[in-house]
Design an enzyme around this catalytic site. Structure first.
Site, PDB file in Angstrom:
ATOM      1  N   ARG A 241      38.587  31.781  34.722  1.00 42.85           N
ATOM      2  CA  ARG A 241      37.480  32.083  35.615  1.00 42.85           C
ATOM      3  C   ARG A 241      37.879  31.680  37.026  1.00 42.85           C
ATOM      4  O   ARG A 241      38.426  30.592  37.267  1.00 42.85           O
ATOM      5  CB  ARG A 241      36.206  31.336  35.201  1.00 42.85           C
ATOM      6  CG  ARG A 241      35.806  31.525  33.746  1.00 42.85           C
ATOM      7  CD  ARG A 241      35.587  32.966  33.375  1.00 42.85           C
ATOM      8  NE  ARG A 241      34.358  33.527  33.914  1.00 42.85           N
ATOM      9  CZ  ARG A 241      34.001  34.793  33.778  1.00 42.85           C
ATOM     10  NH1 ARG A 241      34.798  35.637  33.151  1.00 42.85           N
ATOM     11  NH2 ARG A 241      32.863  35.220  34.279  1.00 42.85           N
ATOM     12  N   GLU A 270      35.484  38.248  44.320  1.00 41.63           N
ATOM     13  CA  GLU A 270      36.275  39.422  43.961  1.00 41.63           C
ATOM     14  C   GLU A 270      35.599  40.696  44.453  1.00 41.63           C
ATOM     15  O   GLU A 270      34.427  40.919  44.146  1.00 41.63           O
ATOM     16  CB  GLU A 270      36.473  39.487  42.440  1.00 41.63           C
ATOM     17  CG  GLU A 270      37.226  38.305  41.878  1.00 41.63           C
ATOM     18  CD  GLU A 270      37.334  38.332  40.358  1.00 41.63           C
ATOM     19  OE1 GLU A 270      38.038  37.456  39.815  1.00 41.63           O
ATOM     20  OE2 GLU A 270      36.688  39.204  39.710  1.00 41.63           O
ATOM     21  N   HIS A 298      41.747  41.014  38.513  1.00 37.51           N
ATOM     22  CA  HIS A 298      40.916  40.737  37.336  1.00 37.51           C
ATOM     23  C   HIS A 298      41.204  41.791  36.267  1.00 37.51           C
ATOM     24  O   HIS A 298      40.297  42.402  35.701  1.00 37.51           O
ATOM     25  CB  HIS A 298      39.431  40.719  37.699  1.00 37.51           C
ATOM     26  CG  HIS A 298      38.601  39.912  36.737  1.00 37.51           C
ATOM     27  ND1 HIS A 298      37.527  39.168  37.124  1.00 37.51           N
ATOM     28  CD2 HIS A 298      38.695  39.745  35.386  1.00 37.51           C
ATOM     29  CE1 HIS A 298      36.990  38.572  36.081  1.00 37.51           C
ATOM     30  NE2 HIS A 298      37.693  38.906  35.007  1.00 37.51           N
TER      31      HIS A 298
END
Length: 350
Positions: A241, A270, A298
């Site tokens: 994370r 992000e 990601h």
């Protein structure tokens, strides 16, 4: 209107064919792209029997209040820090996740980031791209090492952490882990070593790979202090994370060479701001960390196969709960009000 399950931020092209096949004969699908979230009418929120969401929806008190008929919220993914578990439970709404869809993909990605740095893959490639002649040097990569000499430290030995640990061990690395929640003897069954504290792991590990959920306990667990505790020349890998790493502190640690290199698939914001300290340092002309930082978007979870798994598994989890009232992947069982859950179930029965 027939009973339906709402997908407000589907990450795949419409129509939701995989989900429709799972629900066939039981529920219809009402699916929207994230860009259309604000246009979802109130009657769809109010009438949904279940909600399956990705990371672009914040399931908070305000949203839950719009869903009086909802019995289950399923996070299409592993992490559920975008869902208020307590608020859902108090309303009799179960929250489930999809913990097994991308285990091997994320573990592969963590090892790929490690290998790219420890074998100089990106540095070699960049040097040759910029100047094929002068870049043709085996000594041009800054952190090439023999893997069998390295200690690979895993923080968080859940499903993905375990899969990553086993891959690192197969490559000949000595593997240690820190996870205060894993039972005694886990290390014996896996053939790896347990250490008693994060500080002990940081002190001895050449590679530190993060695999923890995001919580009050783990937020910025890698900060200025803990980055200073890392073994000199160590590499940080994060496919867990983004909020577990303080990027301002990491930028300082990379610039000062206290941390040798980092491979990040997840960031606190992000996509990242171009003005952030880390991005500014990395993208600067003649950046001193250009070859020492790898960032991926990601994407560790992603492969065409994993995306199919994610869609089918999250839909299956929602359907199973609606049909049986239970799920082994319920994340808010401790908060779930059984009387209200039963009342919602009764209201939804024919």
């Amino acid at each position: 209107m027939p009973p339906f399950i709402l997908h407000p931020d589907l990450q795949s092209p419409l129509p939701a064919d995989i989900e429709s096949k799972v629900y066939a004969g039981h529920y219809e699908v009402k699916a929207f792209k994230p860009s259309d979230f604000a246009d979802i009418p109130d009657n769809l929120w109010a009438g949904a029997s279940g909600l399956v969401c990705y990371h672009e929806v914040t399931v908070n008190t305000q949203l839950l209040n719009r869903m009086p008929n909802c019995r289950v919220v399923v996070r299409a993914g592993v992490g559920f820090d975008n869902i208020d578990l307590k608020a859902a439970g108090e309303r009799g709404i179960a929250v489930c996740n999809t913990p097994d869809y991308g285990t091997t993909d994320v573990a592969d990605h963590a090892i790929a980031l490690t290998m790219a740095l420890l074998r100089g893959i990106t540095a070699y490639n960049q040097a040759i791209l910029m100047d094929p002649r002068s870049g043709w040097r085996f000594e041009g990569a800054p952190h090439v090492r023999r893997l069998s000499t390295q200690v690979f430290g895993v923080v968080g030995l859940g499903r993905i952490g375990t899969a990553t640990a086993l891959r690192a061990r197969a490559l000949g690395m000595r593997v240690v882990f820190f996870d205060p929640y894993r039972t005694t003897g886990t290390e014996l069954s896996l053939g790896i070593e347990r250490v008693g504290s994060l500080a002990a792991l940081l002190e001895m590990s050449d590679v530190v790979s993060l695999h923890t959920p995001l919580s009050a306990e783990t937020k910025h667990m890698m900060n200025a202090e803990t980055l200073r505790q890392m073994k000199p020349g160590a590499v940080l890998i994060n496919t867990g994370r983004g909020g577990c790493v303080d990027l301002e502190a990491l930028a300082d640690a990379l610039l000062s060479r206290r941390v040798a290199a980092a491979g990040l698939d997840v960031l606190e914001a992000e996509p990242p701001s171009e003005a952030s300290a880390l991005m500014t340092a990395w993208r600067a002309p003649d950046s001193p960390i250009r070859d020492r930082l790898i960032v991926t978007p990601h994407a560790a979870f992603y492969s065409p196969s994993s995306l199919i798994d994610l869609r089918s598994k999250s839909a299956t989890t929602a359907l199973k709960f609606l049909l049986t009232g239970d799920s082994r992947d319920c994340a808010n069982r401790d908060f779930l009000d059984p009387a209200k859950a039963e009342a919602r179930a009764a209201a939804g029965r024919p």
